[in-house]
Motif scaffolding. Sequence first.
Motif, mmCIF file in Angstrom:
data_model
loop_
_atom_site.group_PDB
_atom_site.id
_atom_site.type_symbol
_atom_site.label_atom_id
_atom_site.label_comp_id
_atom_site.label_asym_id
_atom_site.label_seq_id
_atom_site.Cartn_x
_atom_site.Cartn_y
_atom_site.Cartn_z
ATOM 1 N N ARG A 156 -5.098 -1.070 3.560
ATOM 2 C CA ARG A 156 -5.818 -0.033 2.815
ATOM 3 C C ARG A 156 -7.333 -0.150 2.953
ATOM 4 O O ARG A 156 -7.859 -1.227 3.171
ATOM 5 C CB ARG A 156 -5.429 -0.050 1.345
ATOM 6 C CG ARG A 156 -5.720 -1.341 0.623
ATOM 7 C CD ARG A 156 -5.364 -1.190 -0.859
ATOM 8 N NE ARG A 156 -3.982 -1.495 -1.144
ATOM 9 C CZ ARG A 156 -3.265 -0.913 -2.108
ATOM 10 N NH1 ARG A 156 -3.806 0.019 -2.868
ATOM 11 N NH2 ARG A 156 -2.012 -1.274 -2.327
ATOM 12 N N PRO B 48 -4.296 4.516 3.469
ATOM 13 C CA PRO B 48 -3.532 3.428 4.076
ATOM 14 C C PRO B 48 -4.027 3.163 5.492
ATOM 15 O O PRO B 48 -4.551 4.063 6.143
ATOM 16 C CB PRO B 48 -2.106 3.979 4.101
ATOM 17 C CG PRO B 48 -2.296 5.451 4.250
ATOM 18 C CD PRO B 48 -3.545 5.785 3.474
ATOM 19 N N HIS C 132 0.819 -1.215 0.000
ATOM 20 C CA HIS C 132 0.000 0.000 0.000
ATOM 21 C C HIS C 132 0.851 1.263 0.000
ATOM 22 O O HIS C 132 0.310 2.367 -0.054
ATOM 23 C CB HIS C 132 -0.997 -0.010 1.157
ATOM 24 C CG HIS C 132 -0.390 -0.253 2.502
ATOM 25 N ND1 HIS C 132 0.052 -1.485 2.903
ATOM 26 C CD2 HIS C 132 -0.168 0.567 3.545
ATOM 27 C CE1 HIS C 132 0.526 -1.406 4.138
ATOM 28 N NE2 HIS C 132 0.410 -0.162 4.544
#
Lengths: 465, 465
Positions: free
Chosen positions: B110, B211, A282
Amino acid sequence: MTADITAAKAALAHLDLVDAETPVRAASRDFFWYSPVLKARLDHVTADFVVRPRTEAEVIEVLKACYQHDVPVTTRGAGTGNYGQAMPFEGGCVLHLNRMTEVREIAPGRVVVEPGCLLKDLDAACGETGQEIRMFSSTWATATIGGFIAGGSGGVGSVTWGSLRDLGNIIRLRVVTMEAEPRVLDFTGEELARVSHAYGTNGIITEIEMPLAPAYDWVDIFVASEDFGAAMALADDLANEDGLLIKLASVYEAPTAHAYFQRVRPHASESDHLVGLMVAPHSMDGFVTFLARRPGVRMIYRSDDHNWPRGPGPVFEYGWNHTTLRALKVDPSITYLQVRYGFPDHRALVEEIRDTFPGECIQHLEAIRAHGKVGFAGLTLVKFSTEERLDEIIRIHEEKGAMVFNPHRYTLEEGGRQTVDDVQLAFKREADPKGLLNPGKMIAWDDPDWAYERMYAYPRMQAAE
Amino acid sequence: MTADITAAKAALAHLDLVDAETPVRAASRDFFWYSPVLKARLDHVTADFVVRPRTEAEVIEVLKACYQHDVPVTTRGAGTGNYGQAMPFEGGCVLHLNRMTEVREIAPGRVVVEPGCLLKDLDAACGETGQEIRMFSSTWATATIGGFIAGGSGGVGSVTWGSLRDLGNIIRLRVVTMEAEPRVLDFTGEELARVSHAYGTNGIITEIEMPLAPAYDWVDIFVASEDFGAAMALADDLANEDGLLIKLASVYEAPTAHAYFQRVRPHASESDHLVGLMVAPHSMDGFVTFLARRPGVRMIYRSDDHNWPRGPGPVFEYGWNHTTLRALKVDPSITYLQVRYGFPDHRALVEEIRDTFPGECIQHLEAIRAHGKVGFAGLTLVKFSTEERLDEIIRIHEEKGAMVFNPHRYTLEEGGRQTVDDVQLAFKREADPKGLLNPGKMIAWDDPDWAYERMYAYPRMQAAE
């Protein structure tokens, strides 16, 4: 005080005990041969027998019997240490913990495990809860958690979490003492320093509680640059990007990648410096943005999207002590140093030292956090000529302001800051009154007045044949 | 160009549209009244109507109709901003996103979410996977994720993760433009800077990818000290302990705790400086060890083990902008500053400034990371006398080397670095050619030659009655 090996073996005969020469010799060695200095001095070292306890109760039995019969006990995980940590200088018993592998409890942020569990197996167990250990050595696939704590200092993950010695990176250690009646002690807080990174010289760790981090499918990356400064700055700056989560940032001066990394060789020229990275998936968008802002660097590999006919395997197996291993396999004359380049002058100091040993030292840096700031651990590749020259190279590093943890010494003090660790010494007095645990590794125990002006030679070391 | 409110309302009558005076006025206000300067200038501001779209398609309908009829559109989350960000200076439409609350996807590291989702609800959804957002404002219980991104800069969690503007702290933003035919654009990487912290002046965010960090049962802690320097050093040093995971480290100069924190008051004297902390449960042993090493500090509260008859509630609701709120409730003459004390001179600068305004400014610091180093955000409490004195206090801060983000201004530039954000301006030219989105907030759009020597007064501001 003479060891009665026969009596100790007889007392422990009901346990998993081996005394045949070949397996005992194999279990008496670690990766000491990384160092030509240690190779020359320790190659002959071997124990009398090996015991593999299955439980803490069996550990206690071994320690009690060996105490009674004055038999030295050197404890061992997988033997992936590089300084003879797990080598029995006076023979006696090797206590091999590779059967004590149970993962006992996993909770959010923490795990309780036995010392012989492989780092790889520990991560597999923690992975079922979406977690993993904060840091590990590059020998993750073969090393044990107990060996990492007793003989290691940090590694992959230290760029985020600092070192094992930092508060919070070990939660609890359960330790058995070497006395007539061994005691079992649980250490937390300040007590942890007694036995962490003590090579098993003052107690045997039988249970470990460690903090955990979230597990991600880390993206392995190689970035190449013809400019060493650009490669070094990339690793340093990336480690300072607060929003980008990474687990590794290694820098390899040319020609490391081309000369020693065989699967990378087709993709990197002799003049390419390499940066090895592990980036959280991510964080990849942000990382690509970060990279695009920097001139003179190019991503040559990302594990989630590449066209290499043969992948390189985990990038962390190119970093930390694996770099030296790969170089050694290609060029047996290579050895290494362990250097610390502290914030804020770390980049300038690396450049200065790099200019000092052209052709003789090849820079290998690992970005690490210390006291909240990113600096570098250097695991410099060195073309070995003589011990004298190696000592001179180390002295020049120190004169320029780099701290060296000498990997060509087998004692705790010489591989560290060359000072007595009073906490570890005091606990050894209490927990190992006969001095039987891993003898020869703690100078302060043997010779409190040692001045460190030359390499310590343990006076009771086995004679070479 | 005259807004045809009637026509726009007619075109949108099938949506959830409100035009009654009381609810429209309520939806036209934010927490601008933190500032006596803004309170005097903006108190009368109100929209003509409010629309609450349920989907991106409805957002597009609103923007299209308002574009056609030249109606200004000011977008709003929960209205917890402090600078009039969400206040419709020219009236027109308030686009209220509190119905677009869907959490669409959660994966390791995420989340994808609609902008109107409350931070609290987002964390509750992510918590089902053991995750939470990296950072949030102290208005977590009432603020929206979209408002946080469009109007905030960081907060609780910034001590670890830095600011929202740092690479990696926002992954993707989906944005609708204000044109005859609104476009829907997905922004990542460098494009994120176009609309992050732009107050909705150049596009409407309809989907957000953020995130995530691991969720823990954070332990809330208060530490008291009679020594301000010791309290400040504690927060700073703790934030630099790489192995101790924290989410918040706030410092409150005396008499803040005693005077303004009513539930803390029985436990802290008038001369006690306070440190508010959130520590991960698996870091508590290490934290207690850290604390025991420091003289002159005492832990007066830990949420996992305390005997306070009445608990204080979440410690983060004492930090960031909640500190000012609590002080204001007790003493309406209090207002505040937003100061940045950058590493490495942050402690010395705080001490110097603290000595400069005795009795007038009370230090409130938040440890935050910027470029990998811990420094302080100061949300200084100020006893307000006049606007002139407030400006003078700011000028003295700046002269001493502290950067001030003036919270007594309603434009992006004056609340920031007093420079034009070319990226945001360029995108506004493209995405809002009529300049209808949140008018009056971007000086560069209105008056490219503005020199910032005095407070900007938007020339088309509604007249006070």
